[in-house]
Design a protein around this motif. Sequence first.
Motif, mmCIF file in Angstrom:
data_model
loop_
_atom_site.group_PDB
_atom_site.id
_atom_site.type_symbol
_atom_site.label_atom_id
_atom_site.label_comp_id
_atom_site.label_asym_id
_atom_site.label_seq_id
_atom_site.Cartn_x
_atom_site.Cartn_y
_atom_site.Cartn_z
ATOM 1 N N LYS A 194 0.824 -1.209 0.000
ATOM 2 C CA LYS A 194 0.000 0.000 0.000
ATOM 3 C C LYS A 194 0.854 1.254 0.000
ATOM 4 O O LYS A 194 0.572 2.216 -0.738
ATOM 5 C CB LYS A 194 -0.924 -0.008 1.224
ATOM 6 C CG LYS A 194 -1.836 1.218 1.318
ATOM 7 C CD LYS A 194 -2.709 1.158 2.562
ATOM 8 C CE LYS A 194 -3.581 2.411 2.672
ATOM 9 N NZ LYS A 194 -4.406 2.382 3.915
ATOM 10 N N GLN A 195 1.938 1.262 0.806
ATOM 11 C CA GLN A 195 2.817 2.433 0.851
ATOM 12 C C GLN A 195 3.507 2.641 -0.486
ATOM 13 O O GLN A 195 3.627 3.770 -0.975
ATOM 14 C CB GLN A 195 3.865 2.276 1.962
ATOM 15 C CG GLN A 195 4.698 3.542 2.209
ATOM 16 C CD GLN A 195 3.844 4.675 2.722
ATOM 17 O OE1 GLN A 195 3.155 4.549 3.720
ATOM 18 N NE2 GLN A 195 3.894 5.813 2.028
ATOM 19 N N PHE A 196 3.966 1.538 -1.123
ATOM 20 C CA PHE A 196 4.596 1.655 -2.439
ATOM 21 C C PHE A 196 3.607 2.229 -3.450
ATOM 22 O O PHE A 196 3.954 3.118 -4.244
ATOM 23 C CB PHE A 196 5.101 0.301 -2.933
ATOM 24 C CG PHE A 196 5.479 0.308 -4.384
ATOM 25 C CD1 PHE A 196 6.663 0.890 -4.807
ATOM 26 C CD2 PHE A 196 4.619 -0.221 -5.352
ATOM 27 C CE1 PHE A 196 6.997 0.939 -6.158
ATOM 28 C CE2 PHE A 196 4.943 -0.181 -6.695
ATOM 29 C CZ PHE A 196 6.138 0.400 -7.100
ATOM 30 N N GLN A 197 2.380 1.722 -3.461
ATOM 31 C CA GLN A 197 1.380 2.195 -4.415
ATOM 32 C C GLN A 197 1.102 3.682 -4.249
ATOM 33 O O GLN A 197 1.026 4.422 -5.235
ATOM 34 C CB GLN A 197 0.085 1.389 -4.251
ATOM 35 C CG GLN A 197 0.203 -0.053 -4.696
ATOM 36 C CD GLN A 197 -1.019 -0.889 -4.346
ATOM 37 O OE1 GLN A 197 -1.701 -0.619 -3.355
ATOM 38 N NE2 GLN A 197 -1.306 -1.902 -5.147
ATOM 39 N N GLN A 198 0.966 4.128 -3.007
ATOM 40 C CA GLN A 198 0.730 5.548 -2.751
ATOM 41 C C GLN A 198 1.918 6.388 -3.214
ATOM 42 O O GLN A 198 1.747 7.425 -3.873
ATOM 43 C CB GLN A 198 0.482 5.766 -1.260
ATOM 44 C CG GLN A 198 -0.829 5.201 -0.755
ATOM 45 C CD GLN A 198 -0.983 5.330 0.753
ATOM 46 O OE1 GLN A 198 -0.039 5.671 1.469
ATOM 47 N NE2 GLN A 198 -2.176 5.051 1.248
ATOM 48 N N ASP A 199 3.122 5.933 -2.870
ATOM 49 C CA ASP A 199 4.329 6.694 -3.215
ATOM 50 C C ASP A 199 4.554 6.752 -4.720
ATOM 51 O O ASP A 199 4.846 7.816 -5.283
ATOM 52 C CB ASP A 199 5.562 6.069 -2.540
ATOM 53 C CG ASP A 199 5.621 6.335 -1.050
ATOM 54 O OD1 ASP A 199 4.856 7.186 -0.563
ATOM 55 O OD2 ASP A 199 6.437 5.692 -0.363
#
Length: 362
Positions: A194-199
Amino acid sequence: MESKLLLHMNSGKGERSYANNSMLQRKLMIKGKHILEETITRFYSNYSPSCMKVADLGCSVGPNTLLVISNIIDIVDTTCTRLNQEPPTFQFYLNDLFGNDFNTTFKSLPDFYKRLDEDKGHKFGSCFINATPGSFHGRLFPNNSINLFHSANSLHWLSQDPLLEFTKEAESFNKGHCHIVSTSPPAVYQAYLKQFQQDFKFFLKSRSEELVPGGAMVLLFLGKNKTHRRTGWEIISLVLNDMLLEGLIEEEKLDSFNIPVYEPTVEEIRHVIQEEGSFFLQQLEILILPWDEGLNEGVDANIKAQFMAKVARAIMEPLLSAKFGREVIIEVFIRYEKKLAQLMEVEKLESTTFVISMTKNA
């Protein structure tokens, strides 16, 4: 202090510096150069700007930074000769976080400019090189101002600890570890994803606003393919877990520490690019290199492990020192080196890197 301020490689030109321990990253850039060539040739043939503005995101420190600039200048020079055009003026922006050692790179510029003049001659256009400190997870430049973005070995770093917003109960899901390991529950993996997708989505949005119409981007960063490969982050986590069990580091410090790195799959990358919608994916290639790439064949396993441990230390030492204190760092990498030597007896240690070329949609 925010973790992003600590995300920089070992500075200077010493034995443990990133500048002297980034051979693998250099090999990757060389192997992916043909995609850079195709991307620049395609862009320049269509637009031929009088000033070629290029930003290198996550430039770090050392000779690899100047290799990027040299490669781009050579490619544009060749393209101009083929098209019978005058070479452009170059404006390069070197970007990394505020703690990056820009000074070491800039001290190398007089010699770099001298070699450039000797190689290209007085007929070649001017070349200006500046620093643009800041996080590439947000805006860095004015709208429609950059022709080409380049980033190598950087985008697997996340903007923050992916478990930062977890409750204390959730932290215990990955207790004793600081990255994704084989025993991590799905919730930990999902938090990293999720953090990778947001970033990555915000990265693409920011770059699309900063690129000129038809502008291009070449990215190299760590990922994973269908074959499971052990990561250096996992090995660091195992080492720290061993040290925790022996009482050498504090449990509270390890439980509150997560390495902000995620290595995505091809499918996860494609999904974000399609969902964000600003770019057309021109090329995506996968490079698989052994961790000891650059060493001669037949080198003793202990020498290989020492080499790989120095690379890892150049990358991870500032972050680990800030969390656990400098006094434990030597022990961390002694153990890391020993664990590498053990693992090499039973498995291949390789990394997967994606080389991606994209063009801004009209």
